[in-house]
Design a protein around this motif. Sequence first.
Motif, PDB file in Angstrom:
ATOM      1  N   TRP A 253      -5.674  -2.073   9.762  1.00  0.00           N
ATOM      2  CA  TRP A 253      -6.294  -3.157   8.740  1.00  0.00           C
ATOM      3  C   TRP A 253      -6.516  -4.422   9.345  1.00  0.00           C
ATOM      4  CZ3 TRP A 253      -3.128  -2.190   3.638  1.00  0.00           C
ATOM      5  CH2 TRP A 253      -3.344  -0.778   3.128  1.00  0.00           C
TER       6      TRP A 253
ATOM      7  N   ILE B  87      -0.402   0.652  10.061  1.00  0.00           N
ATOM      8  CA  ILE B  87      -1.078   0.463   9.007  1.00  0.00           C
ATOM      9  C   ILE B  87      -1.533  -0.941   9.160  1.00  0.00           C
ATOM     10  CG2 ILE B  87      -1.037  -0.093   6.475  1.00  0.00           C
ATOM     11  CD1 ILE B  87       1.071   2.225   6.162  1.00  0.00           C
TER      12      ILE B  87
ATOM     13  N   ASP C 281      -3.535  -7.150  -4.614  1.00  0.00           N
ATOM     14  CA  ASP C 281      -4.582  -6.308  -3.952  1.00  0.00           C
ATOM     15  C   ASP C 281      -5.834  -7.275  -3.579  1.00  0.00           C
ATOM     16  OD1 ASP C 281      -6.604  -4.734  -3.243  1.00  0.00           O
ATOM     17  OD2 ASP C 281      -6.325  -3.352  -5.157  1.00  0.00           O
TER      18      ASP C 281
ATOM     19  N   TRP D  71     -10.902  -1.865   0.731  1.00  0.00           N
ATOM     20  CA  TRP D  71     -10.285  -0.575   0.206  1.00  0.00           C
ATOM     21  C   TRP D  71      -9.282  -1.304  -0.739  1.00  0.00           C
ATOM     22  CZ3 TRP D  71     -10.671   4.430   0.258  1.00  0.00           C
ATOM     23  CH2 TRP D  71      -9.335   5.445  -0.356  1.00  0.00           C
ATOM     24  N   SER D  72      -9.026  -0.903  -1.855  1.00  0.00           N
ATOM     25  CA  SER D  72      -7.977  -1.234  -3.080  1.00  0.00           C
ATOM     26  C   SER D  72      -6.783  -0.787  -2.690  1.00  0.00           C
ATOM     27  CB  SER D  72      -8.657  -0.803  -4.330  1.00  0.00           C
ATOM     28  OG  SER D  72      -7.483  -1.119  -5.218  1.00  0.00           O
ATOM     29  N   THR D  73      -5.952  -1.506  -2.292  1.00  0.00           N
ATOM     30  CA  THR D  73      -4.562  -1.162  -1.993  1.00  0.00           C
ATOM     31  C   THR D  73      -3.682  -0.783  -3.185  1.00  0.00           C
ATOM     32  OG1 THR D  73      -3.649  -3.662  -2.217  1.00  0.00           O
ATOM     33  CG2 THR D  73      -4.387  -2.549   0.112  1.00  0.00           C
ATOM     34  N   SER D  74      -3.979  -1.086  -4.373  1.00  0.00           N
ATOM     35  CA  SER D  74      -3.381  -1.100  -5.560  1.00  0.00           C
ATOM     36  C   SER D  74      -3.735   0.308  -6.282  1.00  0.00           C
ATOM     37  CB  SER D  74      -3.652  -2.218  -6.637  1.00  0.00           C
ATOM     38  OG  SER D  74      -4.757  -2.363  -7.047  1.00  0.00           O
ATOM     39  N   ARG D  75      -5.254   0.798  -5.933  1.00  0.00           N
ATOM     40  CA  ARG D  75      -5.864   1.761  -6.566  1.00  0.00           C
ATOM     41  C   ARG D  75      -6.080   3.021  -5.844  1.00  0.00           C
ATOM     42  NH1 ARG D  75      -6.713   1.586 -11.618  1.00  0.00           N
ATOM     43  NH2 ARG D  75      -8.031   3.433 -11.632  1.00  0.00           N
ATOM     44  N   HIS D  76      -6.077   2.669  -4.528  1.00  0.00           N
ATOM     45  CA  HIS D  76      -6.325   3.569  -3.196  1.00  0.00           C
ATOM     46  C   HIS D  76      -7.612   4.372  -3.367  1.00  0.00           C
ATOM     47  CE1 HIS D  76      -1.890   3.582  -2.124  1.00  0.00           C
ATOM     48  NE2 HIS D  76      -1.728   3.401  -3.532  1.00  0.00           N
ATOM     49  N   GLU D  77      -8.496   3.462  -3.642  1.00  0.00           N
ATOM     50  CA  GLU D  77      -9.849   4.073  -3.699  1.00  0.00           C
ATOM     51  C   GLU D  77     -10.872   2.888  -3.169  1.00  0.00           C
ATOM     52  OE1 GLU D  77     -11.745   4.727  -7.242  1.00  0.00           O
ATOM     53  OE2 GLU D  77      -9.844   3.875  -8.415  1.00  0.00           O
TER      54      GLU D  77
ATOM     55  N   TYR E  29       0.706  -1.171   0.111  1.00  0.00           N
ATOM     56  CA  TYR E  29       0.089   0.192   0.032  1.00  0.00           C
ATOM     57  C   TYR E  29       0.789   1.200  -0.021  1.00  0.00           C
ATOM     58  CZ  TYR E  29      -3.148   3.611   1.611  1.00  0.00           C
ATOM     59  OH  TYR E  29      -3.805   4.658   1.889  1.00  0.00           O
ATOM     60  N   ALA E  30       2.002   1.152   0.730  1.00  0.00           N
ATOM     61  CA  ALA E  30       2.721   2.302   0.836  1.00  0.00           C
ATOM     62  C   ALA E  30       3.626   2.674  -0.566  1.00  0.00           C
ATOM     63  CB  ALA E  30       3.718   2.280   1.931  1.00  0.00           C
TER      64      ALA E  30
END
Length: 341
Positions: free
Chosen positions: A78, A74, A304, A102-108, A58-59
């Motif tokens: 989670w 983090i 993700d 929450w999508s960790t690859s798209r951050h949404e 995610y980071a």
Amino acid sequence: MTAPAPAKAPTARRPRRLAGAGAVVRRRLLVAVPILAVTSVGMFALGAASPIDPAQQYAGAAAFTASEENLAQIRANWGVDDPLPVQYARWVGNLLRGDLGWSTSRHEPVASVLAARAGWTLLLVALALALVLVASLVLGTLAAYRRGGWFDRALRATAYAVQSMPVFWIGLAAIAVFALTLGWLPAGGLTDVAATGTDPADVAHHLVLPVTVLALSQAPWFVLFIRDAVADSLRDDHVLAARARGLPGRTVLFGHALRTALLPFLTLVGTHLPEIVGGAVLVETVFSLPGLGAVTVQGALGSDFPLLAAITLATTVVVLAANLATDLAYAAADPRVRLDD
């Protein structure tokens, strides 16, 4: 003389068939629940076996400079360090409340990703399925009617050749020929680069190649199935009797032989849907379409899990619904099928 009372059998059968359809739906739902449960448990087991740290993923690049305390925070937010049963129960609870994570690859939010892209994937699959059904019914029926002729031999040879080609190779070949060499169709995307909106005509122009490629990759199974089914139907007694009565060849072919072959064809459509959806993912990736294909590949490369879990469950639901629709359509096409067995 008193006129005989009208028969009531059709009206009596209708409530029974509606009740039978309801029984099929209930049985399918009882089967769908354990299938979805097993699918979700399997996804969690695979996610737990992954060596990738979701906090570092995610980071992104910031993970190289982030402190271990921030990464630990983090993970704590989670709950990824909780036991797997606890994580699974929490995920199911959120899912029942409509929270897909929450999508960790798209951050949404995952729900936003699906809402923005699932419609385009469904459109691609629906158009390709409609095209392949119409083309396979026409071509397969004509090949069966002229069985052993040049058209039948050419169609079968083409079907066997296309069947051996990967869908992404067909897509790249179509781009090379029709987009780069001839310049007839765009090579990818949903609209022109200079477009400021989504014009339906522009979208239709850009979907010609992807829809055709996806339909072509799935056509061999349907064409060969219809060809063999119609060829067998042409030897049935009722078809031979129709020919003996002097009915036109077109009426015998499409009104009798094809109608009989359509019943098993409905089952093929339902069982082949997962492969069509899988092919759509590759086609969207090749043609850079804003569907679920690109985000699925991105989610797989980035591990993700929330996004992949939601897409997998959504695909499973679609396949189960398609199988249910196939059963109901089969029973509607053949009244002899009992829905309440």
